[in-house]
Design an enzyme around this catalytic site. Structure first.
Site, PDB file in Angstrom:
ATOM      1  N   GLY B  62       0.809  -1.215   0.000  1.00 17.31           N
ATOM      2  CA  GLY B  62       0.000   0.000   0.000  1.00 17.31           C
ATOM      3  C   GLY B  62       0.839   1.261   0.000  1.00 17.31           C
ATOM      4  N   SER B  63       0.221   2.347   0.464  1.00 14.73           N
ATOM      5  CA  SER B  63       0.869   3.659   0.400  1.00 14.73           C
ATOM      6  C   SER B  63       2.111   3.722   1.278  1.00 14.73           C
ATOM      7  CB  SER B  63      -0.111   4.733   0.863  1.00 14.73           C
ATOM      8  OG  SER B  63       0.573   5.938   1.084  1.00 14.73           O
ATOM      9  N   THR B  64       3.113   4.455   0.802  1.00 19.12           N
ATOM     10  CA  THR B  64       4.339   4.641   1.576  1.00 19.12           C
ATOM     11  C   THR B  64       4.088   5.504   2.810  1.00 19.12           C
ATOM     12  OG1 THR B  64       4.973   6.593   0.312  1.00 19.12           O
ATOM     13  CG2 THR B  64       5.769   4.469  -0.467  1.00 19.12           C
TER      14      THR B  64
END
Lengths: 400, 133
Positions: B62-64
């Site tokens: 997923g998102s950093t």
């Protein structure tokens, strides 16, 4: 990993606890990826700005950074936020969201980062030079820097791009290294690419089917900056592709000229049509037309202006254009911007986009766009029906 | 007791109870940074708290921005005691370093099928190993 004396002193905390932490972060990520040394970077582009995506988690981190009074060492710019800073009302942004968003930006500014709030730094005077090592994070900007400009960056995360901005360093692995930039597969384009969405379609198709690999496209004779960014954005969104080459066009000719032994695949009219058919999830109703993912260039905005000349939008249709503040506020563009804004239903927003702002999700259910990347993310919302097709055709549907 | 070799990313010597997720974890949207609760309804650990547990899962996805969530867990005193993954990618490395949470990866045995919730594990990064009791 080999580190210099100065880097060691940073790691040991001689420049403060925060710098030491950020050095550890860069070194550990480098070690996990097989890097042998750290290299200086020329610029950083930092994601993790929209309050919609970062939430409150980021504030505790800012607190520590600011306590140590650290500043960035290289020119650094911010990715889009969750709202247009000057048009929160017309975007329907609530007060709490707006306050938190401004606080996030203010914290970044205190670290010395320019609040450009755009995914297209290269359109506003911040294009990287050929061969330059940089630490950028927004996926389409990363691909543009690598592919169109021949600069070198991995797809950094929010924290790693920030760590690189503050230390001026990144680890040498991945796309910083020649051998990792060679093409893996040759794609022969055997169909006309006429609109920006055609280029997006090619990128989307490649990303979806060959994600993670580096393509060499043949059969594309010219590539405008607008075409390049639509290709880049779609490929990155659909398949995490951070670099592509175009035979005879993109600058790393030395790396892709010896391509005889590559596997060859064709992109034909059939694949192009398949792409459009995937994004035809609507009975034709359109509530919102949205353009500017990645942020629209002046050329794109003026082409919309021409298409809308002497026409008006159908009742209940809105057209939202997303671009950077630099484009909206540039004195040369004032006639253009004002002309468009006089048309009922047209809004031009900066600092944000349809993907990272809460202003579109759950508010519009029938959306048309010429951006495959925007379509890809908007479709994730099950109640949203998305059409992706050439802008000319979308505009024909919504004007009278 | 079983001794398993691992690669050390963030140092630490801790012993605690295990929480296993067979699915990869997106910290952004998957874990509440304020309470330490798993909020992804698709995850088998849904509604459970990761506070003071040794969290075992395949990898971060997923998102950093997930790194900042890991950091927030620490600030809010609801962080896991340590994390063991098959592969430590950038999100986890950044988060674990910022938050000082011991992190190891590449276990020499398939830990995901070997351990279950509430088993006891000791992590000893000095010797690049873990002990499963």
């Amino acid at each position: 990993m080999f580190i210099t004396k100065e880097q060691e002193s940073m790691l040991e905390g001689e420049q403060g606890y925060t710098i030491s932490k950020l050095m550890q972060l860069i070194i550990k990520i480098g070690e996990a990826n097989g890097a042998e040394r750290l290299i200086p970077i020329k610029s950083a582009q930092i994601a993790g700005v929209s309050y919609l995506t970062v939430g409150d988690a980021i504030f505790s981190f800012f607190h520590d950074l600011l306590q140590d009074n650290v500043k960035v060492k290289v020119p650094s710019w911010l990715n889009p936020a969750g709202m247009d800073l000057k048009q929160t009302k017309s975007m329907g942004i609530d007060k709490k969201f707006a306050e938190k968003q401004l606080k996030i930006i203010d914290n970044y500014v205190r670290l010395g980062i320019e609040p450009t709030l755009t995914c297209t730094p290269y359109l506003v005077g911040n294009a990287p030079a050929f061969g330059e090592h940089i630490a950028w994070s927004e996926s389409s900007a990363v691909s543009m820097a690598n592919s169109y400009y021949g600069a070198r960056t991995n797809r950094e995360g929010g924290p790693s791009s920030l760590a690189s901005a503050i230390t001026g360093l990144t680890a040498e692995y991945g796309l910083h290294v020649d051998e990792n930039r060679l093409p893996h597969i040759s794609i022969e384009v055997n169909t006309e690419l006429e609109s920006l969405s055609d280029f997006a379609g090619l990128g989307y198709w490649f990303g979806k089917n060959f994600g993670g690999r580096i393509p060499l496209f043949t059969g594309i004779k010219r590539l405008s900056i607008e075409e390049a960014k639509n290709l880049a954005a779609a490929m990155a969104a659909a398949g995490s592709v951070a670099l592509y080459h175009v035979m005879g066009v993109t600058p790393e000719k030395d790396l892709y000229s010896d391509s005889k032994n590559l596997e060859k695949i064709e992109f034909t009219t059939e694949e192009k049509n398949d792409f459009y058919n995937q994004f035809n999830d609507s009975d034709g109703s359109i509530e919102l037309v949205t353009v500017g993912c990645p942020h629209a260039s002046v050329k794109e905005i003026s082409s919309i202006n021409k298409k809308l000349k002497n026409k008006r939008l159908k009742k209940n249709v809105k057209l939202w254009i997303f671009t950077s503040r630099q484009v909206i506020e540039n004195t040369n563009n004032q006639d253009l911007i004002n002309n468009l804004r006089r048309i009922k239903g047209v809004s031009i927003f900066s600092d944000t986009c349809m993907v990272v702002s809460p202003s579109i999700r759950n508010k519009f259910h029938y959306i048309a766009t010429n951006s495959a990347k925007a379509a890809f993310y908007l479709m994730k919302n099950k109640d949203t029906h998305v059409i992706c097709k050439p802008l000319d055709k979308i505009i024909e549907d919504v004007v009278e | 007791m079983k001794i398993i070799k691992v690669r050390t990313i963030v140092d630490g010597h801790v012993r605690g109870k295990v929480l296993v997720s067979k699915a990869s974890i997106s910290f952004l949207g998957g874990v509440d940074g304020k309470t330490g609760t798993i909020i992804d309804p698709e995850n088998e650990l849904y509604k459970l708290s990761i506070k003071n547990k040794i969290l075992v899962f395949p990898e971060g996805i997923g998102s950093t921005v997930g790194s900042y969530v890991i950091y927030a867990l620490k600030v809010n005193n609801v962080a896991p005691l340590a994390m063991i993954v098959n592969y430590a990618e950038t999100i986890l490395i950044a988060g674990a370093i910022l938050a000082n949470i011991p992190l190891v990866d590449k276990p020499s045995l398939d830990l995901l099928s070997l351990v279950k919730n509430n088993d006891t594990i000791e992590i000893d990064t000095k010797n690049n190993l873990i002990k499963v009791f």
